[in-house]
Design an enzyme around this catalytic site. Structure first.
Site, PDB file in Angstrom:
ATOM      1  N   GLU A 172       0.964  -1.280  -0.034  1.00  0.00           N
ATOM      2  CA  GLU A 172      -0.104   0.118   0.030  1.00  0.00           C
ATOM      3  C   GLU A 172       0.894   1.204   0.095  1.00  0.00           C
ATOM      4  O   GLU A 172       0.436   2.152  -0.553  1.00  0.00           O
ATOM      5  CB  GLU A 172      -0.923  -0.017   1.149  1.00  0.00           C
ATOM      6  CG  GLU A 172      -1.791  -1.280   1.535  1.00  0.00           C
ATOM      7  CD  GLU A 172      -2.831  -1.577   0.326  1.00  0.00           C
ATOM      8  OE1 GLU A 172      -2.970  -0.450  -0.352  1.00  0.00           O
ATOM      9  OE2 GLU A 172      -3.317  -2.701   0.466  1.00  0.00           O
ATOM     10  N   HIS A 235      -5.415  -2.680  -7.517  1.00  0.00           N
ATOM     11  CA  HIS A 235      -6.417  -3.648  -6.801  1.00  0.00           C
ATOM     12  C   HIS A 235      -7.528  -4.017  -7.783  1.00  0.00           C
ATOM     13  O   HIS A 235      -7.868  -5.197  -7.171  1.00  0.00           O
ATOM     14  CB  HIS A 235      -7.028  -2.693  -5.644  1.00  0.00           C
ATOM     15  CG  HIS A 235      -6.432  -2.564  -4.488  1.00  0.00           C
ATOM     16  ND1 HIS A 235      -5.034  -1.665  -4.494  1.00  0.00           N
ATOM     17  CD2 HIS A 235      -6.588  -2.655  -3.215  1.00  0.00           C
ATOM     18  CE1 HIS A 235      -4.529  -1.767  -3.212  1.00  0.00           C
ATOM     19  NE2 HIS A 235      -5.467  -2.341  -2.539  1.00  0.00           N
ATOM     20  N   HIS A 239      -7.531  -7.762  -6.525  1.00  0.00           N
ATOM     21  CA  HIS A 239      -8.711  -8.341  -6.087  1.00  0.00           C
ATOM     22  C   HIS A 239      -8.820  -9.663  -6.845  1.00  0.00           C
ATOM     23  O   HIS A 239      -9.338 -10.743  -6.128  1.00  0.00           O
ATOM     24  CB  HIS A 239      -9.877  -7.483  -5.975  1.00  0.00           C
ATOM     25  CG  HIS A 239      -9.770  -6.443  -4.859  1.00  0.00           C
ATOM     26  ND1 HIS A 239     -10.242  -5.153  -4.947  1.00  0.00           N
ATOM     27  CD2 HIS A 239      -9.173  -6.353  -3.634  1.00  0.00           C
ATOM     28  CE1 HIS A 239     -10.004  -4.689  -3.773  1.00  0.00           C
ATOM     29  NE2 HIS A 239      -9.466  -5.427  -2.978  1.00  0.00           N
ATOM     30  N   HIS A 249      -2.937 -10.452   0.268  1.00  0.00           N
ATOM     31  CA  HIS A 249      -3.415  -9.054  -0.329  1.00  0.00           C
ATOM     32  C   HIS A 249      -1.983  -8.358  -0.952  1.00  0.00           C
ATOM     33  O   HIS A 249      -2.244  -7.957  -2.180  1.00  0.00           O
ATOM     34  CB  HIS A 249      -4.018  -8.425   0.753  1.00  0.00           C
ATOM     35  CG  HIS A 249      -4.608  -7.153   0.479  1.00  0.00           C
ATOM     36  ND1 HIS A 249      -5.844  -7.075  -0.612  1.00  0.00           N
ATOM     37  CD2 HIS A 249      -4.349  -5.729   0.319  1.00  0.00           C
ATOM     38  CE1 HIS A 249      -5.949  -5.844  -1.070  1.00  0.00           C
ATOM     39  NE2 HIS A 249      -5.228  -4.870  -0.380  1.00  0.00           N
TER      40      HIS A 249
HETATM   41 ZN   LIG Z   1      -5.188  -2.986  -0.310  1.00  0.00          ZN
END
Ligand SMILES: [Zn+2]
Ligand SMILES: NC(=O)c1ccc[n+]([C@@H]2O[C@H](COP(=O)([O-])OP(=O)(O)OC[C@H]3O[C@@H](n4cnc5c(N)ncnc54)[C@H](O)[C@@H]3O)[C@@H](O)[C@H]2O)c1
Length: 343
Positions: A172, A235, A239, A249
């Site tokens: 992130e 993402h 995802h 993740h």
């Molecule tokens: Zn994230």
């Protein structure tokens, strides 16, 4: 302990940096507070929870569900929590999402604050006011946007954080650098996960800078109409990969960022793909992995960012400048096939 106030449209959030969990009593009355944490954090930092009311949950995303909400509410009733009570989520993103959600519905809403304990929660999950739970295979299906009263940063808590969780947080941080902050990208590429774990002051600065970055984006766009969408960089494919393969993740987002970087090179003349890949690797994250395009595309096309037959994809005009580019869904499948065939 240093205090900074972030004003969102709905409420101000007091952010305490350079704090220690032992100072939490200066902020909230112990008698009115109930801490929500998980077993991993509780066992690693047990003495710091002494003399607090504590609800300890089992760790893991699989517990971010309604049944846990019911368990917490039953325990709150047991503690005789009332409208003056304050819930404090001490944990990673699972705990902060759950705490914010329960606090928003218990007696139609009571005060809450967070002590993020994972790097990901420090730089991402605890900021922005999104709270909620998963329903079956649907992540964050149910929830509410409500800001915590305070965020409390004790970075010494990170000492017990497993390495793979550090990498999740750095995915992130790299994302923030790519879309918003070119100088921070240079800092990141000049160091590495191992080095930053040793350099506490540099790490603290980095965390503060990311809190600032995410808060800034959220402040400008609390209800996700525009700029906040940039935070989805990496993402969309991330995802889809995460639901289909056994990836963390951070790993999934890293692969998503590389694809988005590659596509940015192709469509927008982005020049820093190899720098992006090297940086991702320096934080223990992967840059390439073959996947089944058909399978992944079928999930990806259902993404929330799709509007009819077009996907609003987050790409990079350059390092530090994320942009939203509408891409026809059919073309996206072609790009995924081409990218997947690269060695
Ligand atoms: Zn994230
Ligand atoms: N609300 C938002 O805006 C937002 C943004 C990003 C992510 N999230 C959510 O956050 C969650 C992911 O957050 P996460 O990665 O922190 O997950 P997590 O809460 O599951 O924490 C990861 C693991 O690390 C452990 N842990 C945390 N801090 C520790 C510490 N200091 N020492 C030892 N172990 C520790 C936890 O017990 C857990 O096993 C997801 O549910 C995601 O949906 C929310």
């Amino acid at each position: 302990m240093k205090k900074k106030t972030y004003r969102f449209s709905s409420a101000p959030v007091e952010v305490y940096f350079d704090a220690n969990l032992r100072q939490l009593g200066q902020l909230v009355d112990r008698k009115k507070a109930i801490i929500i944490t998980d077993e991993n954090i509780f066992s690693a930092h047990q003495p710091k929870f002494k003399n607090w009311n504590v609800i300890t949950l089992k760790p893991g995303e699989e517990y971010k569900i309604q049944q846990t909400v019911d368990t917490i509410i039953t325990q709150l009733i047991g503690f005789e929590a009332d409208r003056q009570s304050v819930l404090i989520g001490v944990g990673g993103g699972v705990i902060t999402d759950l705490t914010g959600y329960v606090a928003s519905i218990y007696m139609r809403g009571i005060r809450f604050g967070f002590v993020p304990t994972s790097l990901l929660a420090m730089v991402d999950a605890s900021i922005g006011g999104k709270n909620g739970i998963d329903v079956g295979e649907y992540k964050n299906m149910v929830g509410i946007i409500r800001q915590p009263s305070f965020l409390f940063y004790d970075t010494t808590l990170l000492q017990s954080l497993p390495n793979k969780e550090w990498s999740n947080g750095f995915a992130e941080i790299i994302k923030h650098a790519c879309i918003l902050d070119r100088p921070m990208f240079k800092i990141l590429e000049g160091t590495s996960l191992g080095k930053l774990q040793q350099k506490k002051s540099q790490l603290n600065d980095l965390i503060k800078r990311n809190v600032q970055l995410k808060s800034g984006v959220v402040k400008k766009d609390e209800w996700e109409q525009g700029d906040r969408k940039l935070l989805n960089f990496g993402h969309t494919l991330g995802h889809a990969l995460e639901t289909q393969y056994d990836l963390t993740h951070g790993q999934a987002v890293a692969l998503g960022m590389v694809f988005a970087g590659w596509l940015s090179e192709k469509l927008l003349g982005y020049k820093d793909l190899s720098r992006l890949e090297q940086t991702i690797q320096a934080y223990g994250l992967p840059t390439r992995a073959a996947f089944e395009v058909e399978k992944v595309f079928n999930v990806l096309k259902m993404d929330k960012k799709r509007v009819s037959k077009t996907m609003n994809y987050v790409l990079l005009a350059r390092t530090g400048k994320g942009v939203i580019v509408p891409i026809p869904v059919d073309e996206l499948k072609g790009y995924l096939t081409e990218f997947n065939a690269l060695k």
